[in-house]
Design a protein around this motif. Structure first.
Motif, PDB file in Angstrom:
ATOM      1  N   THR A  14       0.815  -1.222   0.000  1.00 31.23           N
ATOM      2  CA  THR A  14       0.000   0.000   0.000  1.00 31.23           C
ATOM      3  C   THR A  14       0.845   1.267   0.000  1.00 31.23           C
ATOM      4  OG1 THR A  14      -0.143   0.087   2.426  1.00 31.23           O
ATOM      5  CG2 THR A  14      -1.808  -1.223   1.270  1.00 31.23           C
ATOM      6  N   ILE A  15       2.114   1.142  -0.313  1.00 28.05           N
ATOM      7  CA  ILE A  15       3.010   2.296  -0.221  1.00 28.05           C
ATOM      8  C   ILE A  15       2.600   3.404  -1.195  1.00 28.05           C
ATOM      9  CG2 ILE A  15       4.756   1.542  -1.908  1.00 28.05           C
ATOM     10  CD1 ILE A  15       6.873   2.466   0.193  1.00 28.05           C
ATOM     11  N   GLY A  16       1.881   3.027  -2.287  1.00 27.11           N
ATOM     12  CA  GLY A  16       1.403   4.038  -3.224  1.00 27.11           C
ATOM     13  C   GLY A  16       0.427   5.010  -2.596  1.00 27.11           C
ATOM     14  N   GLY A  17      -0.274   4.573  -1.561  1.00 33.38           N
ATOM     15  CA  GLY A  17      -1.215   5.445  -0.883  1.00 33.38           C
ATOM     16  C   GLY A  17      -0.746   5.903   0.481  1.00 33.38           C
ATOM     17  N   TYR A  18       0.362   5.344   0.963  1.00 35.17           N
ATOM     18  CA  TYR A  18       0.872   5.661   2.295  1.00 35.17           C
ATOM     19  C   TYR A  18       2.392   5.871   2.215  1.00 35.17           C
ATOM     20  CZ  TYR A  18      -3.570   4.045   4.278  1.00 35.17           C
ATOM     21  OH  TYR A  18      -4.898   3.882   4.590  1.00 35.17           O
ATOM     22  N   ALA A  38      -4.038   6.341 -10.306  1.00 36.53           N
ATOM     23  CA  ALA A  38      -5.249   5.550 -10.101  1.00 36.53           C
ATOM     24  C   ALA A  38      -4.917   4.087  -9.879  1.00 36.53           C
ATOM     25  CB  ALA A  38      -6.166   5.708 -11.308  1.00 36.53           C
ATOM     26  N   ARG A  39      -3.918   3.579 -10.587  1.00 38.14           N
ATOM     27  CA  ARG A  39      -3.549   2.174 -10.431  1.00 38.14           C
ATOM     28  C   ARG A  39      -3.077   1.890  -9.009  1.00 38.14           C
ATOM     29  NH1 ARG A  39       1.384  -0.844 -13.528  1.00 38.14           N
ATOM     30  NH2 ARG A  39       1.366  -2.736 -12.291  1.00 38.14           N
ATOM     31  N   ALA A  40      -2.320   2.826  -8.417  1.00 36.93           N
ATOM     32  CA  ALA A  40      -1.870   2.652  -7.038  1.00 36.93           C
ATOM     33  C   ALA A  40      -3.057   2.598  -6.093  1.00 36.93           C
ATOM     34  CB  ALA A  40      -0.913   3.773  -6.646  1.00 36.93           C
ATOM     35  N   THR A  41      -4.050   3.456  -6.353  1.00 33.09           N
ATOM     36  CA  THR A  41      -5.253   3.460  -5.516  1.00 33.09           C
ATOM     37  C   THR A  41      -5.986   2.137  -5.630  1.00 33.09           C
ATOM     38  OG1 THR A  41      -5.467   5.848  -5.811  1.00 33.09           O
ATOM     39  CG2 THR A  41      -7.419   4.659  -5.062  1.00 33.09           C
ATOM     40  N   ASP A  42      -6.106   1.603  -6.849  1.00 34.76           N
ATOM     41  CA  ASP A  42      -6.753   0.313  -7.043  1.00 34.76           C
ATOM     42  C   ASP A  42      -6.031  -0.782  -6.260  1.00 34.76           C
ATOM     43  OD1 ASP A  42      -8.575   1.485  -8.716  1.00 34.76           O
ATOM     44  OD2 ASP A  42      -7.614   0.805 -10.579  1.00 34.76           O
TER      45      ASP A  42
END
Length: 479
Positions: free
Chosen positions: A320-324, A360-364
């Motif tokens: 989840t590093i893309g969002g955190y 968006a891909r990171a969020t998905d």
């Protein structure tokens, strides 16, 4: 008369030792034959099995929990006492997924960093034997304070190898056929590995042979889901699966078509280029699978049910590093400063670079990981805590606490998160009779906290004392 005389003789003996007998042959209270090594007084005991036990004194002798008494009981002698009043004691923490030689500049400081953060055991999930074994031997030597370390040796990959040293550290070896798998497995046994790790490009027939060899030898098995297989087929054959990797491919309604395509691509691969091949397959198939994936679909629920006896090590911090981004944490830069300057400067630069790539891909991917972990937990699939330290700016020790926070963010209870870092690793190695709980007879790997992690999992960071095999290795109680 003989009875009276015997009584008198015993009384005079006690007087000689300074003990007054008030009358007759009164029974003397039992005194321990020897002093305990450590006592933690008036502390609350918290583990993932029992209800919280307030106001206890825990005694340690010879590296094990020797006695637990109410704090109101008479104090027993101990060579060292620690005031635990207002504090909480938990079992020592594990990181189930580390690579201690992946960043050579960091290897020398890893043991100290893990202990600083209450990590008393680690599972090294991939490194070549030649550089790794000396590190393991040093950590296990009597004159070094280091976490208990359990190692697998190199990643057992296929005819092409992802981590082959070409633009990535060399931590994998090829197993292009069954004969090569036999030879590699024999070498690992000779090196005394504690488990084996099977990787993503191994062929189904080699996977079957390696798992059979490990079962016969009594060695636990960790694995990524091989890309030539699906999670519901491979998962039940191993003891832990890492990163939730490739579960989305098995959960997809297109699972069969995706598998057929992967197998063709892998079969047609030439020598070398394993990392590029694995990356290309992930880049092409993951978005396709996630586009229409529902965790509660019949297909995905079938996959999840197949994993009910396989520990999942989701490495949520990594996934989840893309969002955190670690930069969002107020204390990350301070923790980063503990690393060698050459490492900290490079990691800061990379963290800043990736923080600007949110898409968006990171969020998905974040949403999928959270949803899958919740679904696994709801199905009673066991979940273990690992970080992939030091990959993706994972500070040794520090990152395990971030992992526990991400688990709770995903919907797990603090108790389940604590179990992930205490009970599940012990279960993987069949060590539940020795580790994971605060009961008499268990190994005295302990972490004293200033607050209860079952109330807020972030309290695992509030470390006051770390005990490793009965020895105090970190003491912040006087701060």
């Amino acid at each position: 008369m003989a009875f009276r005389l015997g009584c008198a003789q015993r009384a005079w003996g006690w007087v000689a030792f300074g003990i007054l007998l008030l009358a007759g042959c009164r029974q003397v209270p039992e005194v321990p034959a020897e002093t305990f090594d450590l006592a933690i007084d008036a502390v609350a005991l918290v583990d993932a099995v029992s209800e919280r036990r307030d106001a206890r004194t825990l005694y340690v002798r010879d590296g094990r929990i020797a006695r637990i008494e109410p704090a109101t009981a008479p104090r027993l002698p101990a060579a060292r006492r620690v005031d635990g009043s207002g504090r909480v004691l938990i079992p020592g923490l594990w990181d189930m997924h580390v690579h201690v030689i992946y960043e050579p500049e960091l290897t020398a400081t890893m043991a100290d960093l893990f202990l600083d953060y209450g990590i008393t055991s680690v599972r090294d999930t991939g490194g070549l034997l030649e550089p790794l074994v000396p590190v393991v031997e040093r950590w296990r030597s009597a004159d070094v304070a280091a976490p208990h370390i359990y190692f697998s040796g190199p990643l057992l990959d296929g005819s092409v190898v992802v981590y082959d040293g070409d633009d990535r550290p060399e931590i994998g070896i090829g197993n292009g056929d069954i004969e090569r798998a036999w030879a590699n497995f024999a070498r690992l046994q000779d090196a005394g590995v504690d488990f084996i790790k099977i990787y993503e490009l191994v062929a189904p027939e080699v996977f079957a042979e390696l798992t059979a060899l490990a079962d016969a030898a009594g060695l636990p098995i960790a694995a990524h889901v091989p890309l030539s297989m699906t999670a519901d087929v491979a998962g039940p054959r191993v003891d832990s699966m890492e990163h939730l990797r490739n579960i989305e491919l098995a959960c997809s309604d297109e699972a069969t078509a995706l598998l057929t395509d992967r197998r063709a691509r892998i079969a047609g691969a030439g020598p070398g280029g394993g990392y590029a091949l694995r990356s290309a397959l992930h880049a092409e198939q993951r978005p396709r699978a996630l586009a229409s994936l529902q965790v509660d679909s019949p297909r995905c629920q079938q996959v999840i049910q197949a994993l009910r006896n396989t520990i999942q090590v989701p490495t949520m911090r990594l996934n989840t590093i893309g969002g955190y981004s670690p930069l969002a944490r107020a204390d990350w830069r301070e923790a980063l400063a503990q690393l060698p300057e050459s490492v900290s400067a490079r990691w800061l630069e990379r963290a800043e670079y990736f923080a600007g790539l949110m898409a968006a891909r990171a969020t998905d991917t974040v949403d999928w990981n959270f949803a899958l972990v919740r679904a696994l937990d709801a199905a009673d699939v066991p979940i273990g805590a690992g970080t992939d330290t030091p990959i993706a700016q994972a500070i040794p020790g520090y990152s395990l606490h971030t992992e526990l926070e991400r688990m709770v963010d995903a919907g797990l209870s603090p108790r389940t998160a604590l179990a992930a870092a205490t009970l599940r690793p012990a279960e993987f190695f069949d060590l539940r009779d020795r580790m994971g709980e605060l009961v008499v007879g268990q190994q005295a790997d302990l972490v004293l906290l200033d607050a209860d992690p079952l109330e807020d999992i972030r309290n695992t960071r509030a470390i006051a004392l770390v005990v490793l095999a009965g020895e105090v290795v970190r003491d912040l109680t006087l701060r």
